[in-house]
Write a protein that holds these residues in place. Sequence first.
Motif, PDB file in Angstrom:
ATOM      1  N   LEU A 297     115.791  42.726  65.612  1.00  0.00           N
ATOM      2  CA  LEU A 297     116.789  42.347  67.255  1.00  0.00           C
ATOM      3  C   LEU A 297     117.848  43.709  67.433  1.00  0.00           C
ATOM      4  N   ALA A 298     118.097  44.735  66.523  1.00  0.00           N
ATOM      5  CA  ALA A 298     119.348  45.499  66.690  1.00  0.00           C
ATOM      6  C   ALA A 298     118.333  46.315  67.498  1.00  0.00           C
ATOM      7  N   LYS A 299     116.796  47.079  67.185  1.00  0.00           N
ATOM      8  CA  LYS A 299     115.949  48.020  67.772  1.00  0.00           C
ATOM      9  C   LYS A 299     115.792  47.686  69.565  1.00  0.00           C
ATOM     10  N   ILE A 300     115.364  46.155  69.651  1.00  0.00           N
ATOM     11  CA  ILE A 300     115.370  45.819  71.231  1.00  0.00           C
ATOM     12  C   ILE A 300     116.907  45.901  71.938  1.00  0.00           C
ATOM     13  N   ARG A 301     117.896  45.584  71.226  1.00  0.00           N
ATOM     14  CA  ARG A 301     119.159  45.505  71.984  1.00  0.00           C
ATOM     15  C   ARG A 301     119.560  46.766  72.516  1.00  0.00           C
TER      16      ARG A 301
END
Length: 77
Positions: free
Chosen positions: A69-73
Motif C-alpha cells: 500500500l505504501a509503495k502504491i501511494r
Amino acid sequence: MSSRSSSSSARELELQKDVKRHEVALDELSCLSSSRSVYQRNGNLFFLTAAKKAKIDAEKQLDHAKSELAKIRSQTR
C-alpha cells in the motif's frame, strides 16, 4: 494514463481492505491463549494450527499489505 490511475486506485482500495481484514484477524487472535488451536486458511483448504503461529502469519501478511500500500501511494504522488 487514467486507466493506470484507476487500476492503482482499485489496487489501493483492495489493499486497504486487506489491511483492515488482517488487523481484525490479529485482534481476534490476540484474545485467544497462544496454545489454543485455530483453523488457518491455506489456499482453498483450512488447517488446524496454534493461535500463536496463526498470529505470526497474520502479522507477516499485514506487514506485506502495508508495504504494498505504501509503495502504491508513493508512486501516485
